[in-house]
Design a protein around this motif. Structure first.
Motif, short mmCIF file in Angstrom:
data_model
loop_
_atom_site.label_atom_id
_atom_site.label_comp_id
_atom_site.label_asym_id
_atom_site.label_seq_id
_atom_site.Cartn_x
_atom_site.Cartn_y
_atom_site.Cartn_z
N THR A 188 74.46 66.26 74.14
CA THR A 188 73.48 67.10 74.85
C THR A 188 72.37 66.08 75.36
OG1 THR A 188 73.39 68.67 72.80
CG2 THR A 188 71.40 68.64 74.24
N LEU A 189 71.82 65.03 74.73
CA LEU A 189 71.13 63.93 75.46
C LEU A 189 71.61 63.39 76.76
CD1 LEU A 189 69.53 62.22 72.47
CD2 LEU A 189 68.18 63.77 73.92
N GLN A 190 72.98 63.09 76.67
CA GLN A 190 73.85 62.41 77.86
C GLN A 190 73.74 63.75 79.02
OE1 GLN A 190 77.74 60.63 77.09
NE2 GLN A 190 76.99 60.53 74.78
N ALA A 191 73.81 64.89 78.71
CA ALA A 191 74.10 65.97 79.46
C ALA A 191 72.75 65.98 80.21
CB ALA A 191 74.39 67.17 78.87
N ILE A 192 71.65 65.85 79.60
CA ILE A 192 70.31 66.07 79.98
C ILE A 192 69.84 64.82 80.98
CG2 ILE A 192 67.67 65.70 79.55
CD1 ILE A 192 68.33 67.45 76.96
N GLU A 193 70.34 63.63 80.72
CA GLU A 193 70.12 62.32 81.47
C GLU A 193 70.95 62.57 82.78
OE1 GLU A 193 71.69 59.45 78.73
OE2 GLU A 193 69.88 59.24 77.63
N LEU A 194 71.96 63.36 82.76
CA LEU A 194 72.67 63.43 84.09
C LEU A 194 71.88 64.76 84.91
CD1 LEU A 194 76.32 63.01 82.99
CD2 LEU A 194 75.00 61.67 84.36
N GLY A 195 70.94 65.21 84.42
CA GLY A 195 70.33 66.21 85.34
C GLY A 195 70.92 67.66 84.84
N ILE A 196 71.55 67.88 83.77
CA ILE A 196 72.17 69.06 83.43
C ILE A 196 71.15 69.82 82.55
CG2 ILE A 196 73.93 70.41 82.16
CD1 ILE A 196 75.68 67.99 82.98
N LYS A 197 70.77 71.05 82.49
CA LYS A 197 69.88 71.54 81.72
C LYS A 197 70.68 71.80 80.49
CE LYS A 197 67.06 73.49 85.46
NZ LYS A 197 66.22 74.59 85.96
N GLY A 198 70.76 71.10 79.60
CA GLY A 198 71.53 71.07 78.71
C GLY A 198 71.03 71.46 77.39
N TRP A 199 71.24 72.38 76.70
CA TRP A 199 70.63 72.99 75.31
C TRP A 199 71.50 72.74 74.20
CZ3 TRP A 199 65.41 73.90 75.89
CH2 TRP A 199 64.95 74.32 77.19
N ASP A 200 71.03 72.52 73.23
CA ASP A 200 71.92 72.24 71.94
C ASP A 200 73.04 73.43 71.72
OD1 ASP A 200 70.76 70.06 71.65
OD2 ASP A 200 69.62 70.86 69.74
N GLN A 201 72.29 74.62 72.01
CA GLN A 201 73.15 75.82 71.76
C GLN A 201 74.28 75.90 72.55
OE1 GLN A 201 70.29 79.34 72.12
NE2 GLN A 201 70.60 78.81 74.45
N ASN A 202 74.20 75.32 73.93
CA ASN A 202 75.22 75.40 75.00
C ASN A 202 76.32 74.44 74.66
OD1 ASN A 202 73.91 77.33 76.39
ND2 ASN A 202 73.26 75.78 77.80
N VAL A 203 75.91 73.32 74.20
CA VAL A 203 76.76 72.29 73.56
C VAL A 203 77.82 72.95 72.48
CG1 VAL A 203 77.41 70.09 72.53
CG2 VAL A 203 75.62 70.37 74.45
#
Length: 708
Positions: free
Chosen positions: A377-392
């Motif tokens: 999740t953190l890696q996705a956020i660092e790439l600008g993806i609005k990543g939420w735990d629930q999506n992963v």
């Protein structure tokens, strides 16, 4: 097949032609052992320079190593002091030079010996190199080329194919040495050298190739380094891209040179079909870019994003991207990010999601823990993806990741059975007087495969269970441990917790083979539970925190071991066990050298053609009689429960104790009526679980019963 041995005698070159077998013996028992020893002792002080023909210059006076040289590619003669070739033999040498330690050289030699294509592998004269000899054959032709131009091109293609194969195998770059027909290597001394004259040849042709042709690598060899072959393929393509891009390095302005280089590498990698994870990973390892990993990741992510999203849209039959809601776009980006960087699967046996990074040295799957999910999740956020735990988590816990069945995946990889009876060979490893051991083992192994395949014919589980009975130290447990192939040994268990119902249920669905070690320590009640487990085709239970009972597949088959000579305490369950007594003084052969792939290929072949894996009624009766010597006690309560029930209205009749005992004698071959007195029988008949009607007639007991 002959090779040429070149040596200096009285300042003249002498060429001897040797059979390959004789050369192998010469390397094992080298006549130049002392010279080789001295070279290895002093090699660290030299500044060696390699010549085109393979000779090594060791000092400023151009002195070369004073050892005979081997010309593997051809038979030669010395004609008027000129080396002249007689015939090409198709042998090529791949040299792994410049190793740091002797131990590293030994390890690479031993690894080369595991490849089916290695004819010879030995330590070089320096002790810090390995010489690997292979042979080649022409595609679609029986004979090797004869024209000099074709021979040289064939030899070059053969060398490049072999070099690439061993690079894939070892995971390291092997220095490219121009594959001249005249190239030699020094005669060495290696008592542990590897030699296989029946090695499989590499295939090559006489055409010119811009890139080395793919190398045929055997299944066994490829298993030694999983994931390497594909990685090396992408690596070669990426290296060509990098060379092309860096050719214009100084033409770019200093202030945005790195950004433009990265964009060009990413764009060309995408065009070449190199996956995002591999292109990004190889770029991160380059010294020019590894200092700014976030820039590398963002450039590659943005370059690959639109094509990957378009592919996702088409695959899932979505509207054009401009019509897709923002929430769905973010879900798409999250799923693309996860698929691009990780391989994920749901292990159907353990019930655990597993992952591995696509571009990583370690290609083994590991459990997808909560910590790993958070990292994703953190890696996705660092790439600008609005990543939420629930999506992963939603993606990981869905059917969109591979549903991985370890045992059936392995069965699907098996070759065709070669016709040799491997089950008979396995049975012969166990010295026993059990007259039908081989037949029972065959039933059990085919039943195990049927259990894994979830056979429609199988209304019950693989109920037949071999029980190895013998003294401590005769090899029972170690034999059980080698029955599964190495790839499936994570699914072997020899500790079964009878006290916890949940653990029992989980064991049935999580393991391929369970060894009931020290079977004699199971109590009568536990053997009754075991009797139920053996016959269960499916597993039904409510998992922790679950709201409903779920049905799970059973994978497990059972085997048991014991030192106790009379381990059976449940008379009604003895038909499920094959008691295999090991005579005193005899040992089981538990050497771990089984050809598991052919053993299970045979069992799978028998299953597919409809071979029976269950006992018929007459065989059950025979097995019960064979198990009589291993029966510990007569459990009358169980026999009564198995034979009689309380009558319903309009059913039943009065049974005398003598009639009951006579019925037991007819049903159970091991029953001894002399040991079951009327008093002992009466105590069992009055057990609280039955509540049978009872009366006395002329001083004898009678019971109102209905026979099952």
């Amino acid at each position: 097949m002959k090779i040429s041995l070149l040596k200096i005698s009285r300042k003249k070159m002498v060429i001897n032609r040797l059979e390959l077998n004789d050369l192998a013996e010469m390397i094992r028992k080298s006549p130049e052992e002392q010279k080789v020893f001295n070279l290895r002792l002093n090699y660290q002080f030299y500044q060696p320079k390699r010549l085109d023909d393979g000779q090594i210059v060791i000092d400023a006076q151009d002195h070369t190593v004073n050892l005979p040289r081997i010309l593997f590619a051809a038979e030669c003669v010395n004609y008027k002091e000129i080396q002249k070739g007689l015939r090409y033999n198709g042998l090529v040498v791949v040299e792994v030079n410049g190793l740091k330690t002797y131990e590293e050289a030994v390890a690479i030699r031993n690894q080369a010996a595991r490849m089916d294509e290695t004819v010879m592998a030995f330590l070089g004269a320096s002790g810090k190199s390995v010489k690997i000899v292979c042979r080649g054959e022409m595609f679609g032709a029986l004979a090797l080329p004869e024209k000099e131009e074709e021979v040289r091109q064939f030899h070059k293609n053969l060398y490049e194919t072999a070099r690439r194969a061993y690079q894939n195998q070892f995971g390291l770059d092997i220095e490219y040495l121009e594959p001249r027909l005249e190239r030699t290597v020094y005669l060495s001394a290696d008592p542990e050298m590897y030699y296989n004259p029946e090695a499989r040849p590499f295939k090559a042709d006489t055409a010119k190739h811009e890139q080395p042709e793919p190398a045929p690598i055997s299944w066994e060899s490829d298993m030694l380094m999983p994931g390497r072959t594909m990685k090396r393929t992408y690596h070669f393509n990426w290296v060509f891209i990098l060379r092309e891009v860096l050719g214009g390095y100084f033409d770019l302005p200093d202030e945005d040179r790195q950004m433009q280089l990265l964009q060009q590498i990413a764009r060309k990698s995408l065009e070449q079909g190199i996956p995002l994870s591999h292109a990004q990973g190889m770029t991160l390892e380059h010294p020019l870019f590894h200092n700014d990993p976030e820039l590398v990741k963002s450039v590659f992510a943005s370059t690959y994003e639109i094509p990957l999203m378009e592919d996702y849209r088409k695959r899932n039959k979505l509207k054009p991207l401009k019509s897709v809601p923002d929430e769905l776009i973010q879900t798409m980006r999250t799923e693309i990010f996860l698929n691009a960087n990780f391989d994920m699967r749901k292990n159907l046996m353990t019930g655990v999601a597993e992952y591995r990074m696509k571009y990583a040295e370690d290609q083994t799957f590991k459990p997808l823990t909560e910590e790993v999910r958070n990292d994703m999740t953190l890696q996705a956020i660092e790439l600008g993806i609005k990543g939420w735990d629930q999506n992963v988590n939603r993606f990981i816990d869905s059917t969109r990741i591979e549903q991985y069945d370890p045992v059936n995946t392995w069965l699907d990889s098996l070759p065709a059975w070669d016709g040799k009876d491997r089950i008979e060979e396995l049975a012969l490893r166990v010295p026993t007087e059990q007259p039908h051991w081989e037949k029972y083992l065959r039933y059990w192994l085919v039943g195990m495969v049927a259990q894994w395949r979830e056979s429609d014919q199988q209304l019950t589980g693989n109920a037949l269970t071999p029980l190895l009975i013998g003294r401590q130290g005769c090899g029972k447990t170690r034999f059980c441990k080698i029955l599964l192939p190495p790839e499936l040994r994570d699914y072997y268990n020899d500790k079964l917790n009878f006290k916890n119902e949940f653990d029992l249920n989980i064991a049935l669905t999580s393991f391929a083979l369970i060894n009931i070690d020290e079977f004699d320590k199971t109590t009568s009640s536990q053997q009754i539970v075991l009797k139920y487990l053996l016959s269960s085709a499916d597993v039904k239970f409510r998992p922790p925190y679950g709201k409903t009972i779920k049905q799970y597949r059973r994978y497990t088959s059972f085997i048991g071991t014991t030192n106790q000579q009379q381990p059976l305490v449940d008379p009604t369950g003895s038909r499920r066990f094959v008691c295999v007594g090991i005579p005193a003084g005899k040992n089981i052969d538990f050497t771990d050298n089984l050809n598991h792939r052919q053993l299970y290929a045979q069992a799978l072949h028998l299953f597919n053609k409809g071979e029976r894996f269950w006992l018929e009624d007459d065989e059950i009766q025979t097995l019960i009689e064979e198990n009589v010597p291993y029966q510990r006690t007569i459990d009358l309560v169980e026999m009564i429960n198995e034979t009689f029930r309380k009558p319903k209205d309009g059913e039943g009749r009065w049974w005398s104790t003598s009639e009951i005992l006579a019925t037991f004698s007819g049903r159970y071959a091991y029953f001894d009526a002399k040991r079951a007195t009327p008093a002992v029988l009466g105590k069992s008949m009055n057990n609280y679980r039955f509540n049978f009607r009872h009366r006395m007639v002329n001083g004898c007991s009678e019971y109102w019963l209905c026979e099952k």
